[in-house]
Design an enzyme around this catalytic site. Structure first.
Site, mmCIF file in Angstrom:
data_model
loop_
_atom_site.group_PDB
_atom_site.id
_atom_site.type_symbol
_atom_site.label_atom_id
_atom_site.label_comp_id
_atom_site.label_asym_id
_atom_site.label_seq_id
_atom_site.Cartn_x
_atom_site.Cartn_y
_atom_site.Cartn_z
ATOM 1 N N GLY B 72 -0.838 2.455 -9.729
ATOM 2 C CA GLY B 72 -1.129 0.499 -8.995
ATOM 3 C C GLY B 72 -2.698 0.961 -8.692
ATOM 4 N N LEU B 73 -2.911 -0.147 -8.292
ATOM 5 C CA LEU B 73 -4.631 -0.506 -7.637
ATOM 6 C C LEU B 73 -5.784 0.623 -8.320
ATOM 7 C CD1 LEU B 73 -4.397 -3.008 -4.693
ATOM 8 C CD2 LEU B 73 -4.865 -3.409 -7.403
ATOM 9 N N ALA B 74 -5.054 2.151 -7.044
ATOM 10 C CA ALA B 74 -5.848 3.432 -7.417
ATOM 11 C C ALA B 74 -5.817 3.611 -8.605
ATOM 12 C CB ALA B 74 -5.451 3.859 -6.844
ATOM 13 N N GLY B 75 -4.974 3.899 -9.002
ATOM 14 C CA GLY B 75 -4.283 4.081 -10.769
ATOM 15 C C GLY B 75 -5.155 3.835 -11.778
ATOM 16 N N HIS B 296 4.909 -2.425 9.963
ATOM 17 C CA HIS B 296 4.178 -3.666 10.286
ATOM 18 C C HIS B 296 4.725 -4.699 10.826
ATOM 19 C CE1 HIS B 296 2.978 -7.269 8.551
ATOM 20 N NE2 HIS B 296 2.297 -6.790 7.732
ATOM 21 N N SER B 314 4.387 -12.133 4.722
ATOM 22 C CA SER B 314 2.630 -11.318 5.466
ATOM 23 C C SER B 314 2.075 -11.645 6.787
ATOM 24 C CB SER B 314 1.704 -12.825 4.040
ATOM 25 O OG SER B 314 0.614 -12.135 4.563
ATOM 26 N N ARG B 360 -1.773 -4.123 13.620
ATOM 27 C CA ARG B 360 -0.521 -4.003 13.758
ATOM 28 C C ARG B 360 0.363 -3.174 14.705
ATOM 29 N NH1 ARG B 360 -0.718 -2.810 7.156
ATOM 30 N NH2 ARG B 360 -1.310 -5.962 6.700
ATOM 31 N N HIS B 431 5.502 0.774 6.770
ATOM 32 C CA HIS B 431 4.870 -0.887 5.418
ATOM 33 C C HIS B 431 3.841 0.192 5.206
ATOM 34 C CE1 HIS B 431 3.307 -3.854 3.790
ATOM 35 N NE2 HIS B 431 1.941 -3.321 4.627
ATOM 36 N N GLU B 455 -2.939 4.941 -1.080
ATOM 37 C CA GLU B 455 -2.470 5.491 -0.290
ATOM 38 C C GLU B 455 -2.021 7.176 -0.185
ATOM 39 O OE1 GLU B 455 0.666 2.767 0.237
ATOM 40 O OE2 GLU B 455 1.670 3.693 1.863
HETATM 41 C C1 LIG Z 1 4.659 -5.615 0.536
HETATM 42 C C2 LIG Z 1 3.513 -5.039 1.471
HETATM 43 C C3 LIG Z 1 2.620 -5.572 1.153
HETATM 44 C C4 LIG Z 1 1.504 -5.697 1.340
HETATM 45 N N1 LIG Z 1 0.126 -6.147 0.956
HETATM 46 C C5 LIG Z 1 -0.695 -5.486 1.789
HETATM 47 C C6 LIG Z 1 -1.738 -6.539 1.976
HETATM 48 O O1 LIG Z 1 -1.605 -7.812 2.058
HETATM 49 N N2 LIG Z 1 -3.538 -5.562 1.527
HETATM 50 C C7 LIG Z 1 -3.798 -4.663 1.473
HETATM 51 O O2 LIG Z 1 -4.759 -4.065 1.661
HETATM 52 N N3 LIG Z 1 -2.692 -4.161 1.516
HETATM 53 C C8 LIG Z 1 -0.969 -4.407 1.893
HETATM 54 N N4 LIG Z 1 0.158 -3.179 1.486
HETATM 55 C C9 LIG Z 1 -0.520 -1.813 1.146
HETATM 56 C C10 LIG Z 1 -0.952 -1.831 -0.560
HETATM 57 O O3 LIG Z 1 0.087 -2.484 -1.398
HETATM 58 C C11 LIG Z 1 -0.750 -0.531 -0.544
HETATM 59 O O4 LIG Z 1 -1.337 0.719 -0.203
HETATM 60 C C12 LIG Z 1 -1.092 -0.280 -2.374
HETATM 61 O O5 LIG Z 1 -0.868 -0.714 -3.303
HETATM 62 C C13 LIG Z 1 -0.839 1.356 -2.786
HETATM 63 O O6 LIG Z 1 -1.483 1.545 -4.270
HETATM 64 P P1 LIG Z 1 -1.374 2.535 -4.679
HETATM 65 O O7 LIG Z 1 -1.971 2.467 -5.760
HETATM 66 O O8 LIG Z 1 -2.389 3.498 -3.470
HETATM 67 O O9 LIG Z 1 -0.163 3.114 -4.954
HETATM 68 P P2 LIG Z 1 1.126 2.524 -5.584
HETATM 69 O O10 LIG Z 1 0.436 1.076 -6.232
HETATM 70 O O11 LIG Z 1 1.877 2.401 -5.039
HETATM 71 O O12 LIG Z 1 1.401 2.872 -7.122
HETATM 72 C C14 LIG Z 1 2.203 3.826 -6.997
HETATM 73 C C15 LIG Z 1 1.891 4.650 -8.965
HETATM 74 O O13 LIG Z 1 2.678 5.910 -8.392
HETATM 75 C C16 LIG Z 1 3.430 5.828 -9.564
HETATM 76 N N5 LIG Z 1 3.788 7.012 -9.194
HETATM 77 C C17 LIG Z 1 4.731 7.556 -8.517
HETATM 78 N N6 LIG Z 1 5.031 8.700 -8.374
HETATM 79 C C18 LIG Z 1 5.184 8.729 -9.301
HETATM 80 C C19 LIG Z 1 5.782 10.202 -10.798
HETATM 81 N N7 LIG Z 1 6.281 11.924 -9.388
HETATM 82 N N8 LIG Z 1 5.478 10.499 -11.319
HETATM 83 C C20 LIG Z 1 4.683 9.460 -11.974
HETATM 84 N N9 LIG Z 1 4.760 8.095 -11.950
HETATM 85 C C21 LIG Z 1 4.578 7.594 -10.291
HETATM 86 C C22 LIG Z 1 4.509 4.856 -9.614
HETATM 87 O O14 LIG Z 1 5.166 4.511 -10.765
HETATM 88 C C23 LIG Z 1 3.366 3.379 -9.631
HETATM 89 O O15 LIG Z 1 2.071 3.687 -10.673
HETATM 90 C C24 LIG Z 1 0.898 -4.051 0.917
HETATM 91 C C25 LIG Z 1 1.658 -2.902 1.189
HETATM 92 C C26 LIG Z 1 3.311 -3.860 0.815
HETATM 93 C C27 LIG Z 1 4.551 -2.645 0.585
#
Ligand SMILES: Cc1cc2nc3c(=O)[nH]c(=O)nc-3n(C[C@H](O)[C@H](O)[C@H](O)COP(=O)(O)OP(=O)(O)OC[C@H]3O[C@@H](n4cnc5c(N)ncnc54)[C@H](O)[C@@H]3O)c2cc1C
Ligand code: SF4
Ligand code: FES
Lengths: 254, 667
Positions: B72-75, B296, B314, B360, B431, B455
């Site tokens: 995701g954005l972090a990884g 949310h 949104s 929220r 959410h 997250e």
């Molecule tokens: C519908 C929606 C709308 C949103 N809108 C906004 C917004 O407008 N603004 C905002 O700031 N935030 C928003 N958020 C929140 C935000 O999108 C998330 O908090 C954020 O994108 C999380 O990013 P992340 O990189 O931490 O994890 P994620 O993007 O959830 O990525 C998780 C990654 O981990 C991998 N993974 C998970 N478990 C395993 C495992 N056991 N083994 C291998 N890989 C694994 C997955 O494959 C994925 O690649 C929204 C969330 C949702 C649900």
């Protein structure tokens, strides 16, 4: 109005890439018209599981039309017949009681079937690896507003950038070409000042890689545009071709 | 890991960053955790820390391998940046491509303190708003750093070619977003997450092409492997053929997202899970504030038992949409037949200065309150209106279409109602999860060498996250924080050169395989989803928007029973050595069944209300969350002490030196 319908499904079942595969028939009963297509498959799978059979494998994740993970061919159309819709966003209200629905995986030389409806689309990542980026490292970027981008240009770039990488364009192209997908990324970056310096080289490398991966040539069939759930326009292909020609010109003159 | 083993791990580990690792400083269950916050004034901490961190010599970076789980954005951002710096990176994700991580679904936008609109924004204000929005349960130093690097993120993303919205002059456009009185949110139509993620993904693909990142899609991490107390690798299941794979590294970075799917119905993608974080918890990483979950306010209401997920609309929609319900309970007239004088614009009336833009948690609880009073609308009565009629007549249909067109279209696809013509119906849904693995200022968990980003960690949003700040945090962690702090760890720790032949890998793999075999052999009568739905209902009912002690205690028993039944009666079809989606889900649900109980334990331990954690016993006269700063101004971090044992409580006291602790007010 919510109602329920009964359907007959002809579903492609294939154990793995080496298995030949075949259609099996299932009955989906009492399907609410508020369900999405994938929710309908969930219901069928629950029943198969209870009956001691193997559920139908299909890819999906966001279920809101943005991740590009879902997709199969429904009655001969990638993502079904609704325009601008991914399979997860296709609702059962678009079907009638008693319908028979044929469900098959996306088929293309470059996409191998993994199981049932799930296919391997990693070739699309390889096309991006060939140049679908701006070569900039983290840190040290100038202030974001130092780069002006006219609104119309930003909008056009955004139109192209919406591609979700689902592969429906490939599955619906008679040549199984990935030209629409490739052109969407090439266009987005060629339109923006940040992507201009590498635009020609990018087009050349991405198209070359696409060919190497076993995708076909584009012969302007335009089926890709009709089936694309994000309505990516084929004008992007024209833009790609221009960049491609420039690249050919440069490489000759170098 | 037992407490003893944990201590030993700490003891073998003294010198990284030149400071001692978090040490339990008190005996018994009141041990305070050391977050390793650098000294000095808040605005200087990060600079100073970066200066004090040990560096890895550029020529040595290629000798280190880092595992990143999640794209995701972090990884995605962390993998790309680490590779650019010269590290060898191995990156894993569940989906078939790193581009599909759940971040792709984020709609509304990303915050930054650029102050381009000149409306009084600053790093300090973004910091202040985030601390206050989090209801004073976040760590000040982290939040300040987040606000500081927010501007770099926008610069970086624009340089990558992300097509953010622009104004007519070609400058970047901003809007105000959920709970902010300044316009600091950058956006790309309603697909900001998609565009930011594709930016990080393209940077990642560039590094894959350069041979610096090895990408492993369709892999599920099922365990972290510890050698001498340090994280040295992972065990993953290849989801195509079911084979186990071992991967060794010098450090492991988890970016595995949130656990909202413990509720079954949420806005999260279907594969979002707690498994990676929970496996790490079982290996000794403390889990912080699991009960902090965000509901949310603007989602499409539930409409049937077959429903598999909920769709967010949104909250940028709240900039132009007006929330209302009929004044009279039980009013079943169609919205266009209810005259203005008989509508209750309850948010505008109750919170005149923030109106529809209250945070929220406040918006969600108010919607529930209206529905509980019988004023809810739609077939189920579990919905309120979000009305664009005024905005359309003020700005014109085209302007509204330009801002929200894709959202309106998505709404229409799902509900078959046209929001240009009739008000949307919305209801709160799960959410986001503020809780996560506990990390120090370096984003390292209590397991040395195990870092947690995005997250999946707990650090920046306290008890409630403001809109557009998760994207900011994910990218801050991955582009601008971890790449420095991990260097401090690697440079300060003796290199171990562990290989996958090590017995720790063998044991881990044996355990993972044993669990899978057990799941496959039960052959009971209920499907995995059936259990998941039941768990979700328990969590939503008793540990959802409002909680009370009796309900929580009861829910704990219900979960224990459900878990026992799961291990006797679940049916997982097919075989383990195959593409088997039921098995994947079964493993995740098994973890949720344990994790749900931890959430309840945490909710019961926190005898106050704050942000998204609302215990009905603790509310102000106006039904707002009533904090107890004397007793609960801390992060609660739980340590696993063995299966079937009570987890052990640790706390990190939170000190507010820069933002004064006050009762939040959005009046
Ligand atoms: C519908 C929606 C709308 C949103 N809108 C906004 C917004 O407008 N603004 C905002 O700031 N935030 C928003 N958020 C929140 C935000 O999108 C998330 O908090 C954020 O994108 C999380 O990013 P992340 O990189 O931490 O994890 P994620 O993007 O959830 O990525 C998780 C990654 O981990 C991998 N993974 C998970 N478990 C395993 C495992 N056991 N083994 C291998 N890989 C694994 C997955 O494959 C994925 O690649 C929204 C969330 C949702 C649900
Ligand atoms: S161009 Fe359209 S059909 Fe092709 S991958 Fe992109 S979104 Fe899918
Ligand atoms: S499941 Fe994500 S686009 Fe359909």
């Amino acid at each position: 109005m919510t109602k329920t319908i009964n359907l007959t499904l002809k579903v492609w079942r294939q154990k793995g890439s080496k298995d030949k595969g075949r259609f099996d028939t299932y009955h989906a009963e009492n399907i609410s018209t508020d369900m999405s297509f994938l929710e309908m498959l969930d219901v069928v799978n629950d029943q198969l599981t209870i009956d001691g059979k193997e559920p139908i494998a299909f890819d999906h994740d966001c279920r809101e039309g943005i991740c590009g993970m879902c997709g199969c061919v429904v009655n001969g159309r990638a993502h079904g017949a609704e325009k601008g819709t991914t399979l997860c966003q296709l609702h059962m209200r678009h079907f009638n009681n008693g319908d028979t629905i044929a469900i098959e995986p996306f088929r293309a030389m470059a996409f191998k079937v993994i199981k049932d409806l799930a296919v391997d689309r990693s070739a699309l990542d390889k096309i991006i690896q060939a140049g679908g980026y701006v070569s900039v490292n983290t840190g040290g970027a100038q202030d974001a507003n130092a780069i002006l981008v006219p609104q119309e240009v930003a909008d056009l770039a955004m139109d192209a950038a919406q591609c979700i990488g689902c592969g429906a364009c490939v599955a619906s192209c008679p040549n199984a070409s990935a030209m629409l997908f490739t052109s969407a990324k090439v266009s987005q970056l060629a339109l923006l000042p940040q992507g201009k310096p590498e635009a020609a080289k990018r087009a050349l490398n991405m198209v070359r890689t696409m060919d190497e991966l076993g995708f076909g040539n584009c012969t302007n069939e335009t089926e890709c545009e009709a089936e694309c759930p994000k309505e990516i326009s084929i004008t992007n292909i024209a833009r790609l071709n221009r960049e491609y020609l420039k690249a050919g010109f440069f490489s000759r003159s170098m | 890991m037992s407490q003893l083993a944990q201590r030993q791990a700490f003891a073998t580990f003294k010198t990284h960053y030149g400071v001692a690792h978090p040490q339990p400083v008190q005996k018994g269950n009141t041990m305070a955790l050391d977050a390793k916050i650098p000294g000095g004034p808040i605005a200087e901490k990060w600079d100073r820390h970066r200066f004090e961190l040990k560096l890895v010599n550029p020529a040595n970076k290629r000798k280190f391998t880092v595992i990143v789980v999640g794209t995701g954005l972090a990884g995605g951002s962390a993998s790309a940046t680490l590779a650019e710096l010269g590290y060898n990176v191995k990156t894993f994700c569940i989906q078939d491509s790193p581009r599909r991580a759940h971040s792709i679904a984020a709609q509304g936008g990303i915050n930054a303190a650029k102050n381009y609109p000149n409306d009084g924004d600053s790093i300090w204000r973004l910091f202040y708003d985030t601390v206050k929005g989090g209801d004073f349960r976040a760590r000040e130093a982290n939040v300040y750093r987040l606000a500081q690097v927010s501007n770099d993120i926008i610069d970086q993303c624009v340089a990558q070619g992300i097509p953010f919205a622009r104004d007519y002059g070609g400058l970047l456009d901003n809007r105000s977003f959920g709970g902010a009185q300044v316009s600091r949110t950058f956006y790309a139509r309603g697909q900001t997450g998609q565009q930011l993620l594709l930016g990080a993904y393209s940077a990642l693909m560039r590094q894959v092409a350069a041979g610096k990142v090895q990408m492993f899609p369709r892999r599920e991490m099922l365990d972290v492997v510890l050698v001498d107390g340090h994280a040295k690798g992972i065990v993953v299941r290849n989801m195509i053929n079911g084979q186990m794979e071992r991967h060794a590294a010098d450090a492991v970075v988890l970016c595995t997202g949130g656990y909202g799917n413990v509720f079954f119905l949420s806005t999260n993608a279907m594969a979002s899970n707690v498994t990676a974080a929970f496996r790490a918890y079982k290996k000794g990483a403390f889990f912080a504030n699991p009960c902090f979950t965000q509901i949310h306010p603007t989602c499409i209401p539930v409409h049937g038992t077959f429903q598999s997920k909920l769709t967010l609309m949104s909250e940028s929609l709240r900039n132009d949409g007006r929330v209302w319900v009929p004044k009279k309970p039980g009013d079943t007239r169609k919205p266009d037949q209810i005259p203005e004088s008989e509508r209750d614009y309850y948010l505008e009336n109750k919170y005149p200065s923030f109106g529809n833009l209250v945070p929220r948690d406040v918006a969600s609880r108010n919607a529930k309150e209206q529905c509980d009073m019988g004023k809810g609308v739609g077939e189920t009565g579990q919905a309120v209106y979000l009305d664009f009629a005024d905005a359309i007549s003020r700005d014109g249909r085209d302007v509204i279409a330009k801002k929200y067109g894709n959202l309106f279209q998505m709404y229409e696809k799902i509900t078959a109602d046209d929001p240009y013509e009739t008000p949307m119906m919305i209801y709160p849904a799960i959410h986001y999860t503020m809780g996560g693995l506990w990390v120090d200022y370096n984003l390292m968990s209590t397991v040395p060498g195990l870092f947690v980003l995005g997250e999946a960690n707990f650090s920046d949003h306290g008890a409630n996250r403001l809109g557009a700040s998760a994207l900011m945090q994910g990218l801050a962690d991955g582009y601008f924080v971890l790449p420095y702090t991990i260097g401090g760890y690697l440079a300060g720790t003796a290199k171990a050169n562990v290989t996958t032949g090590h017995k720790a890998f063998e044991e881990s793999e044996k355990q993972v395989t044993g669990r899978i075999d057990r799941l496959m052999s039960i052959n009971g009568k209920r499907t995995v989803d059936d259990f998941h739905k039941t768990l979700g209902r328990i969590m939503w009912e008793y540990c959802g928007m409002a909680r009370n002690n009796e309900g929580l205690a009861m829910a704990r028993g219900m979960i224990q029973e459900l878990r026992a039944e799961f291990w006797e009666n679940v049916r997982v079809p097919g075989t383990a050595a195959d593409f088997n989606q039921s098995l994947e889900r079964a493993g995740r649900v098994a973890d949720f069944l344990e994790f749900g109980e931890l959430m309840i334990i945490d909710a019961l331990a926190r005898q106050e209300s704050c942000g998204g954690h609302f215990n009905e016993k603790f509310e102000t006269e106006e039904h707002e969350a009533l904090r107890d700063d004397d007793n609960f101004c801390h992060a609660a971090a739980w340590e696993h002490t063995g299966d079937g044992q009570e987890p052990e409580f640790h706390k990190e006291p939170l000190v507010f030196e820069n933002v004064k602790l006050t009762q939040r007010s959005y009046k």
